[in-house]
Design a protein around this motif. Structure first.
Motif, mmCIF file in Angstrom:
data_model
loop_
_atom_site.group_PDB
_atom_site.id
_atom_site.type_symbol
_atom_site.label_atom_id
_atom_site.label_comp_id
_atom_site.label_asym_id
_atom_site.label_seq_id
_atom_site.Cartn_x
_atom_site.Cartn_y
_atom_site.Cartn_z
ATOM 1 N N UNK A 137 21.599 -102.265 42.390
ATOM 2 C CA UNK A 137 22.019 -102.054 41.303
ATOM 3 C C UNK A 137 23.152 -104.166 40.815
ATOM 4 N N UNK A 138 22.996 -104.794 41.713
ATOM 5 C CA UNK A 138 23.502 -106.223 41.891
ATOM 6 C C UNK A 138 22.608 -106.719 41.560
ATOM 7 N N UNK A 139 20.982 -106.488 41.763
ATOM 8 C CA UNK A 139 20.394 -107.095 41.581
ATOM 9 C C UNK A 139 19.650 -107.537 40.400
ATOM 10 N N UNK A 140 19.677 -105.913 39.676
ATOM 11 C CA UNK A 140 19.419 -105.606 38.685
ATOM 12 C C UNK A 140 20.537 -106.404 37.446
ATOM 13 N N UNK A 141 22.073 -106.448 37.693
ATOM 14 C CA UNK A 141 22.988 -106.990 37.121
ATOM 15 C C UNK A 141 22.806 -108.425 36.943
ATOM 16 N N UNK A 142 21.730 -109.446 37.864
ATOM 17 C CA UNK A 142 22.122 -110.686 38.244
ATOM 18 C C UNK A 142 21.180 -111.062 37.345
ATOM 19 N N UNK A 143 19.866 -110.096 37.431
ATOM 20 C CA UNK A 143 18.759 -109.765 36.382
ATOM 21 C C UNK A 143 18.852 -110.318 35.091
ATOM 22 N N UNK A 144 19.937 -109.048 34.418
ATOM 23 C CA UNK A 144 20.832 -109.271 32.801
ATOM 24 C C UNK A 144 20.541 -108.069 32.539
ATOM 25 N N UNK A 145 20.483 -106.910 33.376
ATOM 26 C CA UNK A 145 19.982 -106.270 32.450
ATOM 27 C C UNK A 145 21.296 -105.117 32.444
ATOM 28 N N UNK A 146 20.746 -104.279 31.576
ATOM 29 C CA UNK A 146 22.212 -103.479 31.119
ATOM 30 C C UNK A 146 22.725 -102.624 32.550
ATOM 31 N N UNK A 147 24.557 -102.483 32.389
ATOM 32 C CA UNK A 147 24.545 -102.172 33.368
ATOM 33 C C UNK A 147 24.717 -100.126 33.836
ATOM 34 N N UNK A 148 24.326 -100.240 32.639
ATOM 35 C CA UNK A 148 24.189 -98.168 32.661
ATOM 36 C C UNK A 148 22.855 -98.492 33.389
ATOM 37 N N UNK A 149 21.471 -98.433 32.992
ATOM 38 C CA UNK A 149 20.540 -99.185 33.918
ATOM 39 C C UNK A 149 20.815 -99.689 34.679
ATOM 40 N N UNK A 150 21.399 -99.992 34.803
ATOM 41 C CA UNK A 150 21.526 -100.594 36.607
ATOM 42 C C UNK A 150 22.070 -99.657 37.462
ATOM 43 N N UNK A 151 23.080 -99.462 37.499
ATOM 44 C CA UNK A 151 23.790 -98.378 37.326
ATOM 45 C C UNK A 151 22.544 -96.644 37.915
ATOM 46 N N UNK A 152 22.387 -96.493 37.195
ATOM 47 C CA UNK A 152 20.765 -95.500 37.379
ATOM 48 C C UNK A 152 20.169 -96.162 38.253
ATOM 49 N N UNK A 153 19.126 -96.915 37.761
ATOM 50 C CA UNK A 153 18.373 -97.512 39.393
ATOM 51 C C UNK A 153 19.096 -97.202 40.811
ATOM 52 N N UNK A 154 20.231 -97.595 41.011
ATOM 53 C CA UNK A 154 20.238 -97.717 41.648
ATOM 54 C C UNK A 154 20.542 -96.538 42.732
ATOM 55 N N UNK A 155 20.646 -95.744 42.217
ATOM 56 C CA UNK A 155 20.799 -94.369 41.931
ATOM 57 C C UNK A 155 19.922 -93.307 42.549
ATOM 58 N N UNK A 156 18.957 -93.713 41.805
ATOM 59 C CA UNK A 156 17.188 -93.339 42.105
ATOM 60 C C UNK A 156 16.999 -93.902 43.566
ATOM 61 N N UNK A 157 17.085 -95.444 43.416
ATOM 62 C CA UNK A 157 16.830 -96.605 44.856
ATOM 63 C C UNK A 157 17.458 -95.688 46.494
ATOM 64 N N UNK A 158 18.188 -95.684 46.168
ATOM 65 C CA UNK A 158 19.647 -94.380 47.532
ATOM 66 C C UNK A 158 18.333 -93.535 47.344
ATOM 67 N N UNK A 159 18.162 -92.876 46.306
ATOM 68 C CA UNK A 159 17.450 -91.845 47.584
ATOM 69 C C UNK A 159 15.876 -91.637 47.948
ATOM 70 N N UNK A 160 15.145 -93.106 47.239
ATOM 71 C CA UNK A 160 13.984 -92.902 47.150
ATOM 72 C C UNK A 160 13.676 -94.351 48.685
ATOM 73 N N UNK A 161 14.549 -94.911 48.713
ATOM 74 C CA UNK A 161 14.074 -95.900 50.342
ATOM 75 C C UNK A 161 14.039 -95.644 51.250
ATOM 76 N N UNK A 162 14.449 -93.493 51.277
ATOM 77 C CA UNK A 162 13.769 -93.325 52.533
ATOM 78 C C UNK A 162 13.278 -92.541 52.836
ATOM 79 N N UNK A 163 12.201 -92.514 52.045
ATOM 80 C CA UNK A 163 10.480 -92.494 52.220
ATOM 81 C C UNK A 163 10.133 -93.704 52.707
ATOM 82 N N UNK A 164 10.498 -94.674 52.219
ATOM 83 C CA UNK A 164 9.892 -96.059 52.939
ATOM 84 C C UNK A 164 9.367 -96.302 54.403
ATOM 85 N N UNK A 165 9.890 -95.562 54.834
ATOM 86 C CA UNK A 165 9.134 -95.678 56.763
ATOM 87 C C UNK A 165 8.181 -94.796 56.939
#
Length: 472
Positions: free
Chosen positions: A126-154
């Motif tokens: 979320x913080x990274x996308x906000x720094x890139x000028x993205x809409x706050x609602x989009x950034x918040x939803x994207x963060x929720x998605x990635x916090x679930x997805x990242x556990x599959x990276x390893x």
């Protein structure tokens, strides 16, 4: 007899003709390509489910997923470096079991610190996308998605390393079967967690992230069990003496893998930057970009698989110090990749509207129309994209990764992005202009990669470079 002392079978270099090399490359490439398609199918399945919910979830997953794949670039670099090393080690024939086991173990060691850093990065999406000028609602939803997805990276990284091992062994099919199974796992979970099947409340983007993470875990588990149960492959004892770090081999993997990671970061990054640029227009542009990018990515998975086959075939020849076989393997693969992408280009140029309609609901008419336009541009750059992917794979077989990094920097960021921004904003072409810039950059990279391969491979009779890096 101890497995370390067992001599290898002769590496399958298919000496003596183009037809044999074509057959060998096809037999190796098609399972790899289908495996790649099955992996992109995980993301496509997410897109299909979320596209029916609305533009915001689809746009959020697109932005979050782009950042996810940017973060995954170092892991891809390490996995592809391991694949090149494994292929050359098998090509050297003697003591290949010991050498290949050490390389897989080194890749596992390298993955541990990678994911501490990458996981921290994605947790703050979320913080990274906000720094890139993205809409706050989009950034918040994207963060929720990635916090679930990242556990599959390893899990995905481990799967990629084992897939490279199987490719070097000429046994790519198991990775295909477990990937196909993972599609079913992901779809079933999406039905429950996103679509609200079986009476379960929809979890939205979080459900999509968890579904993909669990599917990645199933791929690693399935492939590991397959190797353990196979009589020939289990003798390698890939995780034997895991506690012993091979720092020399880890250093070689970093040296080969860092430029690969950089190249992938630049390539993935240009499409991710384009997604951010689309966010400057409106959510409709982001949704249309998501569809066009997913389709183009699905097409790209086939030449990517052919490029992985080229890495294995060229690496086997390089390990055996056979310049003629390496030359032939690279050109056969480049021809296959270019031929396939010429076919996909024809489909995208002739049927962009029906393809866009597969992903976007009828009420999203504006997004559908824009997606169809972008798909036509994707059709134009298909050939360039395929050729550069396969040429890069052939170069990885020779462990030549540094100049391709410079080519990617020049083509994608030095030319492609500036042209796209210039056409999109001052030029007034909007999202279409941005995609035309992408096509221009890909064309430049394709030409440079092919010329580099031609320079290094020569005619197969000369030896312009030392083909194999022998173990120290």
């Amino acid at each position: 007899m101890h497995t370390d002392t067992i001599e290898a079978q002769k590496a399958p270099l298919s000496p003596g003709g183009w037809e044999r090399e074509l057959r060998a490359t096809l037999m190796l490439a098609w399972p790899l390509a289908l495996t790649n398609l099955s992996q992109i199918a995980l993301v496509l399945t997410d897109t299909l489910f979320l596209g029916r919910i609305g533009e915001l979830p689809l746009a959020a997953v697109t932005l979050g997923g782009n950042l996810y794949f940017i973060a995954l670039s170092p892991a891809f670099g390490a996995a592809f470096a391991a694949s090149a090393m494994l292929a050359q080690e098998r090509g050297r024939v003697r003591h290949h079991m010991r050498e290949m086991r050490r390389t897989v173990r080194a890749a596992a060691w390298l993955g541990l610190p990678l994911f501490l850093v990458l996981g921290t990065l994605l947790w703050n999406t979320g913080a990274l996308l906000l720094a890139a000028g993205q809409d706050p609602a989009l950034a918040a939803e994207a963060q929720r998605y990635n916090r679930a997805l990242l556990w599959g990276m390893p899990f995905f990284y481990g799967f990629a390393v084992l897939r490279g091992f199987l490719a070097a062994m000429g046994r790519p099919a198991p990775a295909l079967w477990v990937s196909a199974l993972a599609i079913g796992v992901n779809a079933a979970l999406l039905y429950v967690l996103v679509a609200g099947g079986l009476g379960v409340s929809s979890m939205g983007v979080v459900g999509a992230g968890l579904s993909s993470a669990i599917a990645n875990g199933s791929m690693l588990l399935g492939l590991a069990l397959w190797i353990m149960r196979d009589r020939q492959l289990s003798r390698f004892r890939l995780m034997g003496r895991f506690w012993r770090a091979d720092w020399r081999r880890i250093g070689e993997m970093v040296a080969v893998g860092l430029p690969i990671a950089g190249s992938m970061l630049l390539e993935i990054g240009i499409f991710s930057a384009t997604a951010l640029v689309m966010g400057w227009f409106n959510p409709t542009a982001v949704a249309a970009h998501a569809v066009a990018l997913q389709v183009a990515s699905a097409c790209f998975m086939v030449p990517m698989g052919i490029g992985q086959a080229a890495t294995a075939r060229v690496g086997l020849a390089a390990g055996a110090d056979d310049a003629q076989a390496a030359w032939r393997a690279g050109w056969v693969a480049i021809g296959l990749g270019g031929g396939f992408m010429a076919l996909t280009a024809t489909v995208l140029l002739l049927l962009p509207g029906p393809v866009a309609a597969l992903f976007l609901a009828p009420e999203l008419g504006e997004a559908r129309a824009l997606a169809a336009t972008l798909l036509m541009v994707a059709g134009v750059f298909q050939l360039s994209d395929g050729v550069q992917a396969v040429a890069a794979g052939a170069l990885r077989g020779l462990k030549d990764t540094r100049l391709p990094l410079l080519f990617a920097a020049l083509g994608y960021w030095g030319l492609g992005l500036p042209i796209g921004l210039g056409l999109g904003f001052p030029g007034g072409w909007g999202p279409l202009g941005v995609w035309i810039g992408l096509a221009s950059g890909l064309a430049v990279v394709a030409v440079l990669m092919t010329l580099r391969w031609a320079q290094l491979a020569g005619r197969g009779r000369t030896r312009p470079i030392r083909l194999a890096v022998q173990p120290g």
